[in-house]
Motif scaffolding. Structure first.
Motif, PDB file in Angstrom:
ATOM      1  N   UNK A 196       0.807  -1.225   0.000  1.00 52.14           N
ATOM      2  CA  UNK A 196       0.000   0.000   0.000  1.00 52.14           C
ATOM      3  C   UNK A 196       0.839   1.273   0.000  1.00 52.14           C
ATOM      4  N   UNK A 197       2.009   1.214  -0.619  1.00 50.84           N
ATOM      5  CA  UNK A 197       2.843   2.408  -0.734  1.00 50.84           C
ATOM      6  C   UNK A 197       3.867   2.587   0.358  1.00 50.84           C
ATOM      7  N   UNK A 198       3.860   1.706   1.372  1.00 51.61           N
ATOM      8  CA  UNK A 198       4.788   1.859   2.498  1.00 51.61           C
ATOM      9  C   UNK A 198       6.066   1.038   2.333  1.00 51.61           C
ATOM     10  N   UNK A 199       6.136   0.194   1.326  1.00 51.99           N
ATOM     11  CA  UNK A 199       7.337  -0.603   1.112  1.00 51.99           C
ATOM     12  C   UNK A 199       7.357  -1.858   1.949  1.00 51.99           C
ATOM     13  N   UNK A 200       8.101  -2.833   1.474  1.00 53.60           N
ATOM     14  CA  UNK A 200       8.234  -4.106   2.196  1.00 53.60           C
ATOM     15  C   UNK A 200       9.494  -4.055   3.052  1.00 53.60           C
ATOM     16  N   UNK A 201       9.307  -3.965   4.355  1.00 50.08           N
ATOM     17  CA  UNK A 201      10.424  -3.794   5.280  1.00 50.08           C
ATOM     18  C   UNK A 201      10.998  -5.141   5.694  1.00 50.08           C
ATOM     19  N   UNK A 202      12.318  -5.191   5.811  1.00 56.69           N
ATOM     20  CA  UNK A 202      12.976  -6.413   6.252  1.00 56.69           C
ATOM     21  C   UNK A 202      12.677  -6.720   7.718  1.00 56.69           C
ATOM     22  N   UNK A 203      12.269  -5.698   8.480  1.00 60.15           N
ATOM     23  CA  UNK A 203      11.971  -5.921   9.895  1.00 60.15           C
ATOM     24  C   UNK A 203      10.826  -6.900  10.090  1.00 60.15           C
ATOM     25  N   UNK A 204       9.948  -7.040   9.094  1.00 57.09           N
ATOM     26  CA  UNK A 204       8.813  -7.947   9.235  1.00 57.09           C
ATOM     27  C   UNK A 204       9.272  -9.386   9.343  1.00 57.09           C
TER      28      UNK A 204
END
Length: 382
Positions: A196-204
């Motif tokens: 949704x525009x927020x990017x896929x973070x590695x923290x997940x």
């Protein structure tokens, strides 16, 4: 195969309905982060872990690089070199530019990073030697992603979304438009539709290993005392009530307090009729905790760096293995560098070209915006 086709998989309906609800029913489109929903400070807590801080910091420094340069957008253009010279002169006035790139490089971990471009007018002789007033970028102010939000727009026919920035002075959200939007650097990592525009973070992905590591580390700290000092086993008379046959809790509590006090003073005194002994723990439990900690640590390094041999590695294979893993890390870093280069080309140089449009028209450089490039520096094996 026939039975599989008859199965009703609801994943498609769940996704499209959730996506529609995000755009139609909310005042803003929230970051679909599981860890931020569980704990708003989860990201900062992860970075307090020594292994995660080292791996993430190491990757950020490799992405940001020490040196940068501009390259012509068109190699055959006769004015490409002039555009590079003008852009290099203007970007050279940015204070702490390396630190700014380091902040933006954190996008792979956070999903998105932002920066505000601050500029000031200066009279400079650039290009043809004439004195002109140029808008020169002076610094890139790091902005937390929580200072921005995405708001959907629904006019009944089409759906769209726009960014808004929180105005601290006015205590309200302001839509980013015009020059205000041009002055924002927005670096989004793996910007796919599901995020949704927020990017896929590695923290997940990293969060699960961090959570396990925190619990294992806590158990290890508690085990230090048990393995180092052992456990006291005491057999005393009168711990059961003569009338009921149940344990006498008051007597047990008193004995426990006495033994803890004596143990703290490094001496044990008890009646000769009682049996008090020190039970030494074997090393199997500690060995298991050690192996789990090492497995979690190795997985964290592999997840962040693409390899588990880092600057702190002292074992783990032959020189050939280390070289292969280094190449894996370099391939990962090179991709991240190129995404940051694209962002700085579009947003930073785009802002510079926008604010100095009149001067660039006179020099014939409006269509010659160069490309930002981070110099790849790899130490050669002597």
């Amino acid at each position: 195969m026939t039975s599989e086709l008859r199965l009703q998989n609801q994943s498609q309906n769940l996704y499209v309905r959730a996506l529609s609800a995000a755009y139609r029913n909310n005042v803003q489109i929230y970051d679909p982060s599981l860890w931020l929903a569980r704990d708003p400070e989860a990201e900062e807590k992860m970075l307090r872990d020594a292994d995660i801080a080292h791996a993430v910091g190491y990757r950020r420094h490799l992405i940001a690089g020490r040196n940068w340069r501009l390259t012509p957008r068109k190699e055959s253009s006769p004015r490409g070199d002039l555009a590079v010279a003008v852009g290099t002169e203007l970007l050279g006035g940015i204070k702490h530019f390396t630190q700014s790139r380091l902040n933006l490089a954190r996008a792979f971990f956070s999903g998105a990073r932002f920066a505000r471009i601050h500029s000031e007018p200066r009279k400079l002789k650039i290009g043809d030697g004439r004195v002109r007033t140029w808008m020169v970028p002076t610094r890139l102010e790091d902005s937390d992603k929580r200072m921005y939000r995405i708001v959907p727009t629904n006019n009944g026919e089409t759906l769209s979304a726009h960014w808004e920035r929180w105005d601290v002075a006015k205590q309200e959200w302001k839509p980013e438009s015009g020059e205000d939007a041009v002055r924002t650097i927005r670096h989004v990592y793996q910007d796919d539709e599901a995020q949704l525009g927020w990017g896929r973070a590695l923290r997940e992905s990293l969060g699960w290993w961090w959570y396990a590591k925190e619990n294992v580390f806590q158990e290890s700290l508690q085990a230090v005392e048990r393995f180092a000092q052992g456990i006291i086993s005491a057999k005393v008379d009168g711990v059961r009530d003569a009338a009921t046959g149940l344990p006498n809790s008051e007597l047990i509590t008193e004995w426990t307090n006495v033994l803890e006090d004596l143990r703290a003073r490094h001496v044990l005194v008890f009646d000769s009729a009682d049996q008090v002994e020190m039970v030494r723990m074997d090393g199997q439990g500690w060995q298991m905790l050690s192996e789990i900690r090492e497995e979690l640590r190795s997985t964290i390094f592999t997840l962040v760096l693409g390899a588990n041999l880092t600057t702190a590695a002292n074992e783990g294979g032959s020189y050939a293995l280390a070289e292969i893993q280094e190449n894996s890390t370099e391939a990962l870093i090179q991709y991240d560098r190129e995404t940051l280069e694209d962002t700085l080309t579009d947003d930073l140089l785009g802002c510079v070209w926008y604010q100095n449009h009149a001067n660039l028209v006179e020099l014939g450089l409006v269509e010659e915006k160069p490309r930002f490039s981070i110099t790849q520096e790899k130490k050669q094996d002597p």
